[in-house]
Design a protein around this motif. Structure first.
Motif, PDB file in Angstrom:
ATOM      1  N   ASP A 115       0.815  -1.204   0.000  1.00 23.46           N
ATOM      2  CA  ASP A 115       0.000   0.000   0.000  1.00 23.46           C
ATOM      3  C   ASP A 115       0.855   1.262   0.000  1.00 23.46           C
ATOM      4  O   ASP A 115       0.413   2.325   0.405  1.00 23.46           O
ATOM      5  N   SER A 116       2.098   1.121  -0.432  1.00 23.04           N
ATOM      6  CA  SER A 116       2.994   2.276  -0.449  1.00 23.04           C
ATOM      7  C   SER A 116       2.857   3.022  -1.765  1.00 23.04           C
ATOM      8  O   SER A 116       2.819   2.421  -2.839  1.00 23.04           O
ATOM      9  N   ASN A 117       2.776   4.353  -1.672  1.00 26.02           N
ATOM     10  CA  ASN A 117       2.692   5.198  -2.863  1.00 26.02           C
ATOM     11  C   ASN A 117       3.920   6.093  -2.992  1.00 26.02           C
ATOM     12  O   ASN A 117       3.843   7.165  -3.592  1.00 26.02           O
ATOM     13  N   ILE A 118       5.028   5.650  -2.439  1.00 18.55           N
ATOM     14  CA  ILE A 118       6.246   6.449  -2.459  1.00 18.55           C
ATOM     15  C   ILE A 118       6.787   6.542  -3.879  1.00 18.55           C
ATOM     16  O   ILE A 118       6.814   5.559  -4.626  1.00 18.55           O
ATOM     17  N   THR A 119       7.223   7.731  -4.251  1.00 21.60           N
ATOM     18  CA  THR A 119       7.830   7.969  -5.566  1.00 21.60           C
ATOM     19  C   THR A 119       9.167   8.660  -5.368  1.00 21.60           C
ATOM     20  O   THR A 119       9.279   9.606  -4.590  1.00 21.60           O
ATOM     21  N   PHE A 120      10.184   8.194  -6.072  1.00 16.02           N
ATOM     22  CA  PHE A 120      11.519   8.774  -5.986  1.00 16.02           C
ATOM     23  C   PHE A 120      11.801   9.591  -7.239  1.00 16.02           C
ATOM     24  O   PHE A 120      11.298   9.290  -8.324  1.00 16.02           O
TER      25      PHE A 120
ATOM     26  N   GLY B 274      10.616  15.188 -18.974  1.00 18.87           N
ATOM     27  CA  GLY B 274      11.030  16.275 -18.089  1.00 18.87           C
ATOM     28  C   GLY B 274      11.301  15.807 -16.675  1.00 18.87           C
ATOM     29  O   GLY B 274      12.417  15.893 -16.168  1.00 18.87           O
ATOM     30  N   LEU B 275      10.292  15.259 -15.991  1.00 13.87           N
ATOM     31  CA  LEU B 275      10.420  14.834 -14.601  1.00 13.87           C
ATOM     32  C   LEU B 275      10.708  13.340 -14.561  1.00 13.87           C
ATOM     33  O   LEU B 275       9.934  12.532 -15.076  1.00 13.87           O
ATOM     34  N   LYS B 276      11.840  12.984 -13.962  1.00 13.77           N
ATOM     35  CA  LYS B 276      12.263  11.587 -13.900  1.00 13.77           C
ATOM     36  C   LYS B 276      11.873  11.006 -12.548  1.00 13.77           C
ATOM     37  O   LYS B 276      12.555  11.219 -11.546  1.00 13.77           O
ATOM     38  N   THR B 277      10.775  10.272 -12.501  1.00 13.88           N
ATOM     39  CA  THR B 277      10.305   9.682 -11.256  1.00 13.88           C
ATOM     40  C   THR B 277      10.133   8.184 -11.425  1.00 13.88           C
ATOM     41  O   THR B 277       9.903   7.687 -12.543  1.00 13.88           O
ATOM     42  N   ILE B 278      10.226   7.477 -10.301  1.00 13.26           N
ATOM     43  CA  ILE B 278      10.028   6.036 -10.300  1.00 13.26           C
ATOM     44  C   ILE B 278       9.376   5.648  -8.979  1.00 13.26           C
ATOM     45  O   ILE B 278       9.745   6.163  -7.917  1.00 13.26           O
ATOM     46  N   SER B 279       8.402   4.774  -9.036  1.00 12.44           N
ATOM     47  CA  SER B 279       7.722   4.340  -7.830  1.00 12.44           C
ATOM     48  C   SER B 279       8.612   3.410  -7.016  1.00 12.44           C
ATOM     49  O   SER B 279       9.572   2.824  -7.533  1.00 12.44           O
ATOM     50  N   PHE B 280       8.278   3.285  -5.745  1.00 13.07           N
ATOM     51  CA  PHE B 280       9.060   2.417  -4.862  1.00 13.07           C
ATOM     52  C   PHE B 280       9.023   0.973  -5.355  1.00 13.07           C
ATOM     53  O   PHE B 280      10.037   0.272  -5.353  1.00 13.07           O
ATOM     54  N   LYS B 281       7.860   0.510  -5.789  1.00 14.81           N
ATOM     55  CA  LYS B 281       7.739  -0.866  -6.278  1.00 14.81           C
ATOM     56  C   LYS B 281       8.619  -1.095  -7.508  1.00 14.81           C
ATOM     57  O   LYS B 281       9.346  -2.090  -7.596  1.00 14.81           O
ATOM     58  N   ASN B 282       8.547  -0.166  -8.462  1.00 17.99           N
ATOM     59  CA  ASN B 282       9.358  -0.313  -9.670  1.00 17.99           C
ATOM     60  C   ASN B 282      10.845  -0.191  -9.365  1.00 17.99           C
ATOM     61  O   ASN B 282      11.672  -0.824 -10.024  1.00 17.99           O
TER      62      ASN B 282
ATOM     63  N   TYR C 151      20.545  10.824  -6.560  1.00 16.43           N
ATOM     64  CA  TYR C 151      21.345  11.272  -7.703  1.00 16.43           C
ATOM     65  C   TYR C 151      21.898  10.039  -8.414  1.00 16.43           C
ATOM     66  O   TYR C 151      23.076   9.707  -8.328  1.00 16.43           O
ATOM     67  N   LYS C 152      21.011   9.340  -9.112  1.00 15.60           N
ATOM     68  CA  LYS C 152      21.349   8.098  -9.800  1.00 15.60           C
ATOM     69  C   LYS C 152      20.620   8.046 -11.129  1.00 15.60           C
ATOM     70  O   LYS C 152      19.634   8.746 -11.359  1.00 15.60           O
ATOM     71  N   LEU C 153      21.127   7.177 -12.016  1.00 10.85           N
ATOM     72  CA  LEU C 153      20.437   6.918 -13.276  1.00 10.85           C
ATOM     73  C   LEU C 153      19.409   5.810 -13.129  1.00 10.85           C
ATOM     74  O   LEU C 153      18.464   5.728 -13.899  1.00 10.85           O
ATOM     75  N   PHE C 154      19.616   4.949 -12.136  1.00  6.01           N
ATOM     76  CA  PHE C 154      18.690   3.862 -11.869  1.00  6.01           C
ATOM     77  C   PHE C 154      18.823   3.472 -10.404  1.00  6.01           C
ATOM     78  O   PHE C 154      19.717   3.934  -9.694  1.00  6.01           O
ATOM     79  N   CYS C 155      17.940   2.607  -9.940  1.00  2.57           N
ATOM     80  CA  CYS C 155      17.884   2.258  -8.517  1.00  2.57           C
ATOM     81  C   CYS C 155      18.912   1.189  -8.172  1.00  2.57           C
ATOM     82  O   CYS C 155      19.191   0.289  -8.965  1.00  2.57           O
TER      83      CYS C 155
END
Length: 329
Positions: free
Chosen positions: A5-10, A86-94, A172-176
């Motif tokens: 149930d987490s909706n965290i986005t990085f 423009g905006l580089k975001t990724i969800s916690f699950k992804n 400050y990364k290109l990927f997780c």
């Protein structure tokens, strides 16, 4: 924290804004990624279509190509997408999923290279016993260990990381990666650190020691043999040794990237991170394709066969047209 149930986005802040530089990097990465896919698929096609290559060494190489495709496909399409938006975001699950596939890719690649070193050791040091040691059952068992252990252990790591409460949301990364996610957490547990160190020893240090030990034994046996035997052993081991050194250097770059990214320029950061994901899967099939006589021979045979079939199809008149002309005459 319950991940379901987490909706965290990085936010991935290592990318610059869309512009000529990003577009140029996008085209370069696209070309390299397509070359990676093409070279690995070609190698897999050559190995699968030639029965003379259905041997342990080439079966391991086939799996190395599959693993390379998995690793590059887990990251490169996402990076190319981020270069254009423009905006580089990724969800916690992804983010966790991306981290999982990257870790499985790296550990499986190192494990496959370790198994290939063992295969070369048996081939050179115990040639008369090779077929009794490297049986199809033994090959399947080794491949099962190569895949099952990383998948299970990194699943545990993902579960441990997913339970950490997050206080920061910009990386400050290109990927997780796991180290970055842990650094963003509000608390750091000793269990995560110990488990991470154990995984590093199991999937990096132990394979490195195993490969070095295998080559020490190979060199010991080769030095006692004749000049022709030494040359043959070197020719047999050269592709694997070059591949192993290439991948080890990529891992070293990755460690530098994760540990010292605050002290180097953004361009070097990006180069070191992409090197680990993109360059080894691209070079591995090229190295084996150029250095292995059997693969070059099979590839040439398949190429000539297909070209000959195409020439025949173009040189032969169409049957329907030919029959029509006969009826008319």
């Amino acid at each position: 924290m319950n991940l379901t149930d987490s909706n965290i986005t990085f936010i991935l802040s290592a990318y610059g804004p869309p512009g000529p530089l990003n577009y140029g990097v996008f085209l370069l990465m696209l070309a390299l990624y397509l070359a990676t896919v093409f070279s690995n698929l070609t190698l897999m096609l050559v190995i699968s279509s030639d029965s003379s290559l259905h041997k342990p060494m080439y079966i391991f190489l086939f799996n190395l190509a599959i693993n390379g495709l998995m690793g590059s496909s887990a990251v490169c399409p996402a990076i190319m997408q981020y270069l254009l938006v423009g905006l580089k975001t990724i969800s916690f699950k992804n983010c966790l999923m991306q981290m999982f596939f990257i870790n499985v890719y790296g550990s499986c690649a190192y494990a496959i290279l370790t198994v290939m070193a063992y295969d070369r050791y048996v081939c050179i040091c115990k040639p008369l016993q090779y077929h009794t040691i490297m049986t199809p059952t033994k090959v399947r068992l080794l491949l099962s260990v190569v895949y099952i252990f990383p998948v299970c252990l990194f699943t545990v790591q993902v579960c441990l990381t997913s339970r950490l409460p997050m206080c920061k949301y910009t990386m400050y990364k290109l990927f997780c990666d796991n180290l970055t996610l842990v650094s963003l957490a509000c608390v750091k547990t000793a269990l995560d650190n110990l488990f991470g160190l154990w995984l590093f020893f199991l999937f990096a240090v132990l394979p490195l020691l195993s490969v070095v030990l295998s080559y020490i034994k190979i060199l010991t046996v080769s030095f006692k043999a004749s000049g022709n035997a030494q040359a043959k052993a070197l020719k047999t081991c050269a592709p694997h040794l070059i591949t192993f050194i290439n991948f080890s250097s990529a891992i070293l770059f990755s460690v530098v990237y994760h540990r010292f990214n605050d002290y180097v320029t953004n361009e070097i950061n990006a180069l070191m991170s992409v090197h680990y994901i993109l360059i080894p899967p691209l070079l591995h099939p090229l190295i084996y394709g150029m250095k292995t006589h059997e693969i070059k021979k099979s590839f040439t045979k398949i190429l000539r066969k297909n070209i000959f079939a195409i020439n025949l199809s173009f040189g032969r008149p169409n049957n329907m047209v030919f029959s029509f002309l006969l009826v008319k005459t």
